[in-house]
Structures are given as C-alpha cells and as structure tokens.
Design a protein around this motif. Structure first.
Motif, PDB file in Angstrom:
ATOM      1  N   PHE A 265     -10.097 -12.172   0.366  1.00  0.00           N
ATOM      2  CA  PHE A 265      -8.783 -12.870   0.502  1.00  0.00           C
ATOM      3  C   PHE A 265      -7.697 -12.100   0.150  1.00  0.00           C
ATOM      4  CE2 PHE A 265     -10.522 -17.547   0.350  1.00  0.00           C
ATOM      5  CZ  PHE A 265     -10.838 -17.246   1.673  1.00  0.00           C
ATOM      6  N   ALA A 266      -7.608 -11.567  -1.192  1.00  0.00           N
ATOM      7  CA  ALA A 266      -6.307 -10.698  -1.718  1.00  0.00           C
ATOM      8  C   ALA A 266      -6.222  -9.605  -0.968  1.00  0.00           C
ATOM      9  CB  ALA A 266      -6.849 -10.147  -3.142  1.00  0.00           C
ATOM     10  N   LEU A 267      -7.384  -8.808  -0.121  1.00  0.00           N
ATOM     11  CA  LEU A 267      -6.970  -7.539   0.556  1.00  0.00           C
ATOM     12  C   LEU A 267      -6.449  -7.852   1.779  1.00  0.00           C
ATOM     13  CD1 LEU A 267     -10.176  -5.303  -0.195  1.00  0.00           C
ATOM     14  CD2 LEU A 267      -7.883  -4.882  -0.761  1.00  0.00           C
ATOM     15  N   THR A 268      -7.040  -8.844   2.561  1.00  0.00           N
ATOM     16  CA  THR A 268      -6.435  -9.562   3.762  1.00  0.00           C
ATOM     17  C   THR A 268      -4.766  -9.929   3.431  1.00  0.00           C
ATOM     18  OG1 THR A 268      -8.604 -10.487   4.301  1.00  0.00           O
ATOM     19  CG2 THR A 268      -6.613 -11.252   5.713  1.00  0.00           C
ATOM     20  N   PHE A 269      -4.547 -10.663   2.326  1.00  0.00           N
ATOM     21  CA  PHE A 269      -2.997 -10.946   2.004  1.00  0.00           C
ATOM     22  C   PHE A 269      -2.308  -9.662   1.935  1.00  0.00           C
ATOM     23  CE2 PHE A 269      -0.112 -11.195  -1.429  1.00  0.00           C
ATOM     24  CZ  PHE A 269       1.074 -11.885  -0.900  1.00  0.00           C
ATOM     25  N   SER A 270      -2.935  -8.618   1.324  1.00  0.00           N
ATOM     26  CA  SER A 270      -1.799  -7.500   1.161  1.00  0.00           C
ATOM     27  C   SER A 270      -1.831  -6.700   2.543  1.00  0.00           C
ATOM     28  CB  SER A 270      -2.522  -6.512   0.150  1.00  0.00           C
ATOM     29  OG  SER A 270      -3.770  -6.346   0.355  1.00  0.00           O
ATOM     30  N   ASN A 271      -2.643  -6.585   3.185  1.00  0.00           N
ATOM     31  CA  ASN A 271      -2.773  -6.081   4.699  1.00  0.00           C
ATOM     32  C   ASN A 271      -1.547  -6.633   5.497  1.00  0.00           C
ATOM     33  OD1 ASN A 271      -4.713  -3.831   5.466  1.00  0.00           O
ATOM     34  ND2 ASN A 271      -6.040  -5.059   4.748  1.00  0.00           N
TER      35      ASN A 271
ATOM     36  N   PRO B 106      -2.053   0.153   6.516  1.00  0.00           N
ATOM     37  CA  PRO B 106      -1.231   0.391   5.435  1.00  0.00           C
ATOM     38  C   PRO B 106      -2.541   1.174   4.501  1.00  0.00           C
ATOM     39  CG  PRO B 106      -1.332  -2.005   5.687  1.00  0.00           C
ATOM     40  CD  PRO B 106      -2.350  -1.548   6.824  1.00  0.00           C
ATOM     41  N   PRO B 107      -1.768   1.995   3.706  1.00  0.00           N
ATOM     42  CA  PRO B 107      -2.867   3.074   2.820  1.00  0.00           C
ATOM     43  C   PRO B 107      -3.692   2.056   2.064  1.00  0.00           C
ATOM     44  CG  PRO B 107      -0.519   3.661   2.739  1.00  0.00           C
ATOM     45  CD  PRO B 107      -0.601   2.414   3.499  1.00  0.00           C
ATOM     46  N   GLU B 108      -4.883   2.577   1.791  1.00  0.00           N
ATOM     47  CA  GLU B 108      -5.969   1.650   0.940  1.00  0.00           C
ATOM     48  C   GLU B 108      -5.247   1.591  -0.270  1.00  0.00           C
ATOM     49  OE1 GLU B 108     -10.485   1.758  -0.483  1.00  0.00           O
ATOM     50  OE2 GLU B 108     -10.000   3.078   1.281  1.00  0.00           O
ATOM     51  N   SER B 109      -4.655   2.601  -0.965  1.00  0.00           N
ATOM     52  CA  SER B 109      -4.306   2.329  -2.417  1.00  0.00           C
ATOM     53  C   SER B 109      -3.281   1.497  -2.793  1.00  0.00           C
ATOM     54  CB  SER B 109      -3.800   3.850  -2.812  1.00  0.00           C
ATOM     55  OG  SER B 109      -2.706   4.415  -2.155  1.00  0.00           O
ATOM     56  N   SER B 110      -2.359   1.373  -1.524  1.00  0.00           N
ATOM     57  CA  SER B 110      -1.415   0.491  -1.699  1.00  0.00           C
ATOM     58  C   SER B 110      -1.835  -1.084  -1.560  1.00  0.00           C
ATOM     59  CB  SER B 110      -0.493   0.803  -0.639  1.00  0.00           C
ATOM     60  OG  SER B 110       0.329   1.923  -0.534  1.00  0.00           O
ATOM     61  N   THR B 111      -2.699  -1.129  -0.568  1.00  0.00           N
ATOM     62  CA  THR B 111      -3.607  -2.517  -0.319  1.00  0.00           C
ATOM     63  C   THR B 111      -4.191  -2.981  -1.533  1.00  0.00           C
ATOM     64  OG1 THR B 111      -3.715  -1.938   2.097  1.00  0.00           O
ATOM     65  CG2 THR B 111      -4.943  -3.780   1.208  1.00  0.00           C
ATOM     66  N   ARG B 112      -4.892  -2.193  -2.098  1.00  0.00           N
ATOM     67  CA  ARG B 112      -5.350  -2.571  -3.299  1.00  0.00           C
ATOM     68  C   ARG B 112      -4.632  -2.935  -4.519  1.00  0.00           C
ATOM     69  NH1 ARG B 112     -11.463  -1.760  -3.329  1.00  0.00           N
ATOM     70  NH2 ARG B 112     -11.778  -0.503  -1.023  1.00  0.00           N
ATOM     71  N   LEU B 113      -3.533  -2.097  -4.537  1.00  0.00           N
ATOM     72  CA  LEU B 113      -2.502  -2.479  -5.608  1.00  0.00           C
ATOM     73  C   LEU B 113      -1.843  -3.802  -5.365  1.00  0.00           C
ATOM     74  CD1 LEU B 113      -1.251  -1.337  -8.299  1.00  0.00           C
ATOM     75  CD2 LEU B 113       0.441  -0.116  -6.471  1.00  0.00           C
ATOM     76  N   LEU B 114      -1.658  -3.962  -4.261  1.00  0.00           N
ATOM     77  CA  LEU B 114      -0.909  -5.439  -4.163  1.00  0.00           C
ATOM     78  C   LEU B 114      -1.723  -6.696  -3.997  1.00  0.00           C
ATOM     79  CD1 LEU B 114       1.833  -6.851  -3.054  1.00  0.00           C
ATOM     80  CD2 LEU B 114       1.187  -6.515  -0.626  1.00  0.00           C
ATOM     81  N   ALA B 115      -2.999  -6.267  -3.699  1.00  0.00           N
ATOM     82  CA  ALA B 115      -4.174  -7.262  -3.660  1.00  0.00           C
ATOM     83  C   ALA B 115      -4.374  -7.652  -5.358  1.00  0.00           C
ATOM     84  CB  ALA B 115      -5.316  -6.903  -3.433  1.00  0.00           C
ATOM     85  N   THR B 116      -4.234  -6.481  -6.147  1.00  0.00           N
ATOM     86  CA  THR B 116      -4.430  -6.831  -7.617  1.00  0.00           C
ATOM     87  C   THR B 116      -3.181  -7.652  -8.234  1.00  0.00           C
ATOM     88  OG1 THR B 116      -5.440  -4.646  -7.857  1.00  0.00           O
ATOM     89  CG2 THR B 116      -4.425  -5.569  -9.773  1.00  0.00           C
TER      90      THR B 116
ATOM     91  N   SER C  80     -11.108 -10.634 -13.757  1.00  0.00           N
ATOM     92  CA  SER C  80     -11.875  -9.580 -14.075  1.00  0.00           C
ATOM     93  C   SER C  80     -13.116  -9.018 -13.135  1.00  0.00           C
ATOM     94  CB  SER C  80     -12.382  -9.608 -15.573  1.00  0.00           C
ATOM     95  OG  SER C  80     -11.337  -9.684 -16.457  1.00  0.00           O
ATOM     96  N   SER C  81     -13.836 -10.167 -12.682  1.00  0.00           N
ATOM     97  CA  SER C  81     -15.051  -9.751 -11.639  1.00  0.00           C
ATOM     98  C   SER C  81     -14.607  -9.369 -10.619  1.00  0.00           C
ATOM     99  CB  SER C  81     -16.000 -10.869 -11.887  1.00  0.00           C
ATOM    100  OG  SER C  81     -15.508 -12.171 -11.296  1.00  0.00           O
ATOM    101  N   THR C  82     -13.390  -9.960 -10.113  1.00  0.00           N
ATOM    102  CA  THR C  82     -12.872  -9.879  -8.857  1.00  0.00           C
ATOM    103  C   THR C  82     -12.181  -8.343  -8.757  1.00  0.00           C
ATOM    104  OG1 THR C  82     -12.445 -12.189  -8.453  1.00  0.00           O
ATOM    105  CG2 THR C  82     -11.262 -10.673  -6.842  1.00  0.00           C
ATOM    106  N   LEU C  83     -11.410  -7.891  -9.768  1.00  0.00           N
ATOM    107  CA  LEU C  83     -10.800  -6.675  -9.988  1.00  0.00           C
ATOM    108  C   LEU C  83     -11.795  -5.715  -9.891  1.00  0.00           C
ATOM    109  CD1 LEU C  83      -7.949  -7.293 -12.713  1.00  0.00           C
ATOM    110  CD2 LEU C  83      -7.652  -7.177 -10.062  1.00  0.00           C
ATOM    111  N   LEU C  84     -12.831  -5.666 -10.623  1.00  0.00           N
ATOM    112  CA  LEU C  84     -14.104  -4.898 -10.588  1.00  0.00           C
ATOM    113  C   LEU C  84     -14.394  -4.595  -9.077  1.00  0.00           C
ATOM    114  CD1 LEU C  84     -15.926  -5.679 -13.683  1.00  0.00           C
ATOM    115  CD2 LEU C  84     -14.882  -3.524 -13.482  1.00  0.00           C
ATOM    116  N   MET C  85     -14.546  -5.840  -8.384  1.00  0.00           N
ATOM    117  CA  MET C  85     -14.854  -5.824  -6.902  1.00  0.00           C
ATOM    118  C   MET C  85     -14.109  -4.805  -6.076  1.00  0.00           C
ATOM    119  SD  MET C  85     -17.397  -6.548  -4.992  1.00  0.00           S
ATOM    120  CE  MET C  85     -18.396  -7.793  -5.732  1.00  0.00           C
ATOM    121  N   LEU C  86     -12.739  -5.050  -6.429  1.00  0.00           N
ATOM    122  CA  LEU C  86     -11.727  -4.369  -5.687  1.00  0.00           C
ATOM    123  C   LEU C  86     -11.685  -2.944  -5.805  1.00  0.00           C
ATOM    124  CD1 LEU C  86      -8.411  -6.330  -6.160  1.00  0.00           C
ATOM    125  CD2 LEU C  86      -9.696  -5.885  -4.021  1.00  0.00           C
ATOM    126  N   CYS C  87     -12.693  -2.302  -7.043  1.00  0.00           N
ATOM    127  CA  CYS C  87     -12.767  -0.859  -7.182  1.00  0.00           C
ATOM    128  C   CYS C  87     -13.861  -0.197  -6.367  1.00  0.00           C
ATOM    129  CB  CYS C  87     -13.045  -0.735  -8.708  1.00  0.00           C
ATOM    130  SG  CYS C  87     -11.574  -1.175  -9.830  1.00  0.00           S
TER     131      CYS C  87
END
Length: 528
Positions: A145-151, A163-173, A386-393
């Motif tokens: 959900f968070a990655l789709t939102f940031s995309n 978009p760059p993967e790093s930017s997408t994950r940062l915004l999702a975070t 925290s479990s979701t942020l670990l999944m983002l990694c």
C-alpha cells in the motif's frame, strides 16, 4: 471455548514472553482525560456506524482494484467469466462477513479471526494465525500500500519512467511514520483520516464508473457484447479458475478487519452487522462496475500486456489518457488516495490484532498496553510499523504477495469452520446474531474448492506458504508453551517492559466484560 475467552487483560498465558512469571508491569500515574474504569484506563468506544463502514471499505479498497483485474482476467480466460468471478467473489465475501458478524458479537473482544481460532481450536492454532500475520500478511500488505502510494505521488515528476526505488521507499516510510503518529495521538483523528480518504477513493471510483457508463452510451462496449465477452484467449481450466478467484479475493482482502476492533465499536451488536451489510455490497458493486468501465476503454490485450508490478500504473494511465485527456492526473491521485487510506486503516486494525495477541499471552505483554491519556495502543502501533519498515528493506515484497491469498483463505475457512464447531460444543451460548448454518457450509464448500485447485495449479507456491506457516510451531513451543524459562530471562523482560512503559506512558487497560442478554442494551446510550 477455552478459558482465554473469558479472561481479563492481565490473564495472558503464564508461558508467554513476559507472562506471569515475569515481574508485573508498573502503572504510571493515569493522565487527565483517560477513559477510566474501576481500576484504570480502558479502550474507548469511539467507532460509530459511519466509521465502521469506512474501516471495512477503506481496508478492502486499496490498490487491489487496480492490481487484480489483470490476474482475474488472465486466469479466467474471457471477459465474461472474469466479471462472473468478480460477482461471485463479492457474494462469497458477503457470506463470510455475515458469519464473522455472528462470531464478533458472540465473542465480543478485539482480535478478529485470531481470537476466534484461539478460543475455539486452542492456543497453538491461534498462535499460528498470529504468527503468519506478524511475519507476512500485515507487513506485506502495508508495505505494498505504502509503495503504491509513493509511486503515484511521485508519478508527475517521472512521467516517462518509474520513480527511483530509493525515493519511492523513502516516501513510503514517511507515509507510514506520519500515519502511525496520527494513530498514536488519537482514535478520533485516525477515524477522521479514514472517513475522509474512504470518501475520496469512492468518489474517484464513481468517476471511473461514470466514464464507463458514458462510453457505453456512446456505443463503445465491444468487449461487453455476450458473443465477445465469452470469447476465450486461453482454454478454460478449473485450476486457473481457482486462481482467478484467489486473485479476486486479494482485492477483497480486509473485509474481516472490523472484527479486530470490536471493543472500540459503539453498540457492536447493532453496528458490526450493519456495517457489514452496508459495506460489502457497496464494494462489490464498485468493483464490478469499475471492471466493466475498464473494459469499455481497454481491450483484454492491453490489460494483459503489463507486468505484475506495473499493472497499477498501466491501468490508470491507459484508462486516464483515453477518457480524461488533460484531466488524466485524476487517476494517479485516486490511486494515491485509495492506498493512503488503506495504510491508515491497516495500521489501525492490525495494531489491535497485536494488542489482542499480547493480551492472550502470544506476544510480549507490553503490546497489550495503552496510553494513559490518549487510550491508544502505542506499543502495538510501533510494533506494527516496525515490521512494515523491515519489509520495505527487502527486495522481494511482491513475491510474497503470491502467498497472501492462499494463507488468508486458509484461515478464513478455519475460522468459519470454528463457527460450526462452537455451535456444536456450546449450543446454549448467547448469540445476539445467529445465522443459518447453510451459510458457513456454502462458504466452506467454496473454500475447499479454492484451496484444492489452487494447490493443484500452484503446488510450489501453496507448499511454500504452508511451510512458512509451520515455522511458527517451534517458535510457539519455545516462546509460549515452555513455562519454566530462566528467572533472569523474565527479569530482563520485566525491566525492558518497565522502561518502555515510562517512555510511552502506557499501562495495562481494564478489560470490559463480555455482555450477555441481561445487559445487551448497555451500549445503547452511545451515539452510533
């Protein structure tokens, strides 16, 4: 039911991490404004009927309606059969939700299917349901959900590429952390966010449906004609049909999430079933209509041309460019609204699942505590994010989606089978809602068909899902069943718990007793 069904907050299994063998948590001074019971704070009943509907609709409608059309169409083999799959999945979901409504008012505690499985089939079965939720289901759903939102927020800046993967994950975070702060601060704030964004996503989907109707009026319904609708582009196959239903069920995932927050519902005996009766038909109508609208603007070949990760982007851009022209930016905004609300709803409900798991002794006791002033389960929310942020990694989030549908459906069926078992074991148990047993039987027949043919069609994926589930067995025996852990272990857990209590200002809440027929109207003074 097992004894856990009538236990209070402090009655977690003594064999759990931080259970009775550990030093008892100390209680900071209760803050002003806390909802106080006879001996302390408790969860507030702040979720009325409108917010209950928003929780169900908001948790179901995420990115699924944009992701699943391709999978359903690909496995169904024709447009007509794909539409039948969507309608059938909505009907079966409604049947399952009605069965959950009975369980929700019969066992009126937060925790949903985890708690029902735990009370009916025992501690190990309940722990496995919680284990797979902690390990895969919840963090993966929220991360997607968070990655789709940031995309989609970043899409205007990268119109010609992803978009760059790093930017997408940062915004999702950032999205996850902001919504966690909202949920920690106030239940009412979280419900405002849920209501607003659920309304926004429904309006966006209504726009898609209206555009589809306009196309039909113009005569653009080539693939909706009966002859063309059932024109196959692959041979019909029962195994693939089961996979089509599994893909459709992914889009309906979240229909059971209101049961996770039963204790915070205003007049749950009334509002739990009403919210289900309103929300599931609304979602089914919107999903079927949106798929019909897609087909008016896009051919099956266009829908099937994109890969799994990019299908959301492909669907929205193709549909938006064809029908909205210069206003095509509305489509990515609608997806962003949809997934942002989905993240909020998932954080709210899943934190209550972990709260319930800690209260039953399957997770550390700290997660069963709430803030002394805000009455929000801050430790459970922090654990969830925290479990979701670990999944983002990780780089394999989308691979894990393949296991979600199978595992979720596995426990849906086990839970509804438990409804029949509970009827047999405790026929005189007070049930404010009592559905005809034909409904759970119909659901279980569909469930068995889905699982058997899914296993037949995708044996590796399904076997892997079961293997991941079974990794919880040794964890259960080590962390829960083993009672005589070293005293130093309990002392360490107690000190960590006390430190976190002071940092988060949380205490164990008072457990509201289950309501029987003698006081079933006790909630009527609340405004629903």
């Amino acid at each position: 039911m097992s004894s856990s069904s009538s236990s209070g907050v402090g009655s977690s299994s003594s064999s759990s991490l931080g259970g009775a063998g550990a030093p008892q948590p100390r209680s900071p001074q209760t803050g002003a404004g806390a909802a106080a019971g006879p001996s302390g704070v408790t969860l507030k009943k702040q979720i009325g009927l409108l917010s209950a509907c928003a929780i169900i609709i908001g948790n179901i409608i995420g990115s699924g309606i944009f992701v699943s059309p391709k999978g359903v169409l690909e496995n169904a083999g024709s447009v007509g059969l794909a539409i039948i799959v969507w309608v059938s999945t909505g009907v079966v979901t409604a049947i399952g939700a009605i069965c959950y409504a009975e369980l929700g008012v019969t066992i009126p505690k937060s925790g949903g299917d985890y708690l029902y499985v735990n009370d009916i089939f025992g501690s190990l079965a309940g722990f496995l349901r919680l284990w797979i939720a902690v390990l895969i289901i919840i963090p993966t759903n929220q991360a997607v959900f968070a990655l789709t939102f940031s995309n989609y927020i970043l899409q205007p800046l990268f119109s010609s590429c992803l978009p760059p993967e790093s930017s997408t994950r940062l915004l999702a975070t950032a999205c996850l952390l902001f919504l966690t702060w909202v949920n920690c601060s106030s239940v009412r704030w979280a419900m405002y966010v849920q209501d607003i964004f659920t309304t926004g996503k429904l309006l966006a989907l209504v726009l898609i449906i209206i555009l589809g109707v306009v196309e039909v009026v113009k005569g653009h319904y080539y693939w909706l004609q009966p002859v063309k609708a059932f024109e196959t582009f692959r041979d019909y196959d029962v195994g693939h049909l089961a996979l089509a239903f599994l893909q459709g069920s992914f889009a309906f995932a979240g229909w059971n999430n209101l049961n996770y927050v039963t204790e915070e519902l205003v007049n749950p005996i009334r509002n739990l079933p009403y919210a289900i009766f309103i929300s599931i038909p609304v979602v089914t109508f919107v999903y079927v209509s949106a798929n019909l609208a897609y087909i008016t603007a896009m051919s099956p070949k266009e829908l099937l041309a994109s890969n799994t990760v990019a299908v959301v982007r492909k669907c929205s851009r193709t549909f938006g460019d064809k029908l909205l022209g210069v206003m095509s930016w509305i489509m990515p905004i609608s997806v962003a609204l949809s997934t942002f609300g989905g993240v909020n709803g998932s954080l709210f409900t899943s934190s209550r699942l972990f709260f319930s798991g800690a209260r039953e002794g399957h997770l550390p006791r700290l997660l069963a505590m709430i803030h002394v002033k805000n009455c929000t389960p801050i430790p459970a929310l922090l654990f969830t994010v925290s479990s979701t942020l670990l999944m983002l990694c990780t780089s394999d989030i989308y691979t894990l989606i393949n296991y979600l549908g199978f595992i979720s459906y596995l426990f849906y069926g086990i839970t509804i089978a438990g409804q029949i078992v509970l009827r047999i074991k405790e026929p005189d148990l007070y049930r404010p809602i009592k559905v005809n047993l034909m409904l759970p039987m119909i659901y279980l027949l569909f469930w068995a068909f889905l699982l058997v043919f899914s296993f037949y069609s995708e044996p590796v994926v399904c076997s892997t899902a079961v293997a991941i589930l079974m990794t919880g067995v040794p964890v259960y025996f080590l962390g829960v069943y083993w009672e005589n852990k070293p005293r130093c272990f309990y002392n360490a857990i107690g000190k960590i718990t006390h430190l976190c209590q002071k940092l988060c200002m949380v205490v164990c809440p008072v457990m509201v007793e289950s309501r029987g027929p003698q006081n079933q109207g006790a909630d009527d003074n609340y405004d629903s």
